[in-house]
Design a protein around this motif. Structure first.
Motif, PDB file in Angstrom:
ATOM      1  N   GLN A  57       0.824  -1.203   0.000  1.00  0.00           N
ATOM      2  CA  GLN A  57       0.000   0.000   0.000  1.00  0.00           C
ATOM      3  C   GLN A  57       0.865   1.264   0.000  1.00  0.00           C
ATOM      4  O   GLN A  57       0.581   2.214  -0.732  1.00  0.00           O
ATOM      5  CB  GLN A  57      -0.931  -0.009   1.204  1.00  0.00           C
ATOM      6  N   ASP A  58       1.921   1.259   0.802  1.00  0.00           N
ATOM      7  CA  ASP A  58       2.842   2.402   0.806  1.00  0.00           C
ATOM      8  C   ASP A  58       3.494   2.595  -0.561  1.00  0.00           C
ATOM      9  O   ASP A  58       3.668   3.723  -1.032  1.00  0.00           O
ATOM     10  CB  ASP A  58       3.912   2.230   1.884  1.00  0.00           C
ATOM     11  N   ARG A  59       3.859   1.493  -1.201  1.00  0.00           N
ATOM     12  CA  ARG A  59       4.470   1.568  -2.526  1.00  0.00           C
ATOM     13  C   ARG A  59       3.485   2.158  -3.538  1.00  0.00           C
ATOM     14  O   ARG A  59       3.842   3.014  -4.357  1.00  0.00           O
ATOM     15  CB  ARG A  59       4.932   0.190  -2.981  1.00  0.00           C
ATOM     16  N   HIS A  87       0.960   4.144  -2.831  1.00  0.00           N
ATOM     17  CA  HIS A  87       0.793   5.564  -2.505  1.00  0.00           C
ATOM     18  C   HIS A  87       1.956   6.384  -3.062  1.00  0.00           C
ATOM     19  O   HIS A  87       1.755   7.502  -3.554  1.00  0.00           O
ATOM     20  CB  HIS A  87       0.685   5.764  -0.991  1.00  0.00           C
ATOM     21  N   ALA A  88       3.156   5.851  -3.000  1.00  0.00           N
ATOM     22  CA  ALA A  88       4.317   6.574  -3.523  1.00  0.00           C
ATOM     23  C   ALA A  88       4.257   6.684  -5.043  1.00  0.00           C
ATOM     24  O   ALA A  88       4.626   7.721  -5.618  1.00  0.00           O
ATOM     25  CB  ALA A  88       5.609   5.878  -3.099  1.00  0.00           C
ATOM     26  N   THR A 116       1.554   6.707  -6.846  1.00  0.00           N
ATOM     27  CA  THR A 116       0.355   7.424  -7.313  1.00  0.00           C
ATOM     28  C   THR A 116       0.131   8.724  -6.548  1.00  0.00           C
ATOM     29  O   THR A 116      -0.992   9.220  -6.496  1.00  0.00           O
ATOM     30  CB  THR A 116      -0.891   6.526  -7.162  1.00  0.00           C
ATOM     31  N   ARG A 117       1.187   9.280  -5.971  1.00  0.00           N
ATOM     32  CA  ARG A 117       1.023  10.524  -5.206  1.00  0.00           C
ATOM     33  C   ARG A 117       0.609  11.667  -6.136  1.00  0.00           C
ATOM     34  O   ARG A 117       0.900  11.631  -7.342  1.00  0.00           O
ATOM     35  CB  ARG A 117       2.299  10.835  -4.435  1.00  0.00           C
ATOM     36  N   PRO A 118      -0.064  12.672  -5.579  1.00  0.00           N
ATOM     37  CA  PRO A 118      -0.527  13.783  -6.412  1.00  0.00           C
ATOM     38  C   PRO A 118       0.649  14.525  -7.070  1.00  0.00           C
ATOM     39  O   PRO A 118       1.677  14.769  -6.447  1.00  0.00           O
ATOM     40  CB  PRO A 118      -1.241  14.708  -5.427  1.00  0.00           C
ATOM     41  N   TYR A 175       2.628  13.425  -9.319  1.00  0.00           N
ATOM     42  CA  TYR A 175       3.697  12.525  -9.788  1.00  0.00           C
ATOM     43  C   TYR A 175       3.186  11.736 -10.984  1.00  0.00           C
ATOM     44  O   TYR A 175       2.112  11.139 -10.944  1.00  0.00           O
ATOM     45  CB  TYR A 175       4.120  11.571  -8.672  1.00  0.00           C
TER      46      TYR A 175
END
Length: 120
Positions: free
Chosen positions: A18-20, A22-23, A25-27, A29
């Motif tokens: 999940q952290d991966r 989020h990284a 698909t961060r706004p 990026y």
């Protein structure tokens, strides 16, 4: 105990995936072309980890329900049926003042205790 350990491991794996995600698909990026495969595999791995985690939670729930059922069965009609079956099998010690060859009275047969709800 094994189920709890497996649940902790899959929970940690789900958090990592999940952290991966989020990284990746961060706004603001935009992932590079070669990161799309990483994005897709992380999403698939997250789904697998969440499914495994759900299966472990379900297994823990079944263990808890079984323990509840066994603890309430000690007080209900199932316990008396169980004791009667043990007495009829000859495994129980004989009561004082009773001859060993006397028949044991049959236990009353009735419906089992109602379930707390639907089980799947």
């Amino acid at each position: 105990m094994h189920i709890r350990t497996a649940l902790a491991i899959t929970d940690n794996a789900a958090a990592v995936h999940q952290d991966r995600l989020h990284a990746l698909t961060r706004p603001g990026y935009v992932p590079a072309y070669y990161e799309v495969d990483r994005l897709v595999s992380s999403a698939a791995d997250l789904r697998v980890a969440l499914a495994e985690s759900g299966a472990h939670v379900q297994a823990i729930r079944r263990v808890v329900e079984a323990r509840k059922a066994s603890s309430t069965a000690d007080r209900g009609p199932a316990a008396s049926l169980s004791r009667a079956a043990i007495a009829r099998s000859g495994l129980a010690p004989h009561a004082p003042g009773r001859l060993p060859d006397q028949p044991v009275p049959a236990a009353a047969v009735g419906p089992s205790a109602p379930a707390s709800g639907p089980h799947r």
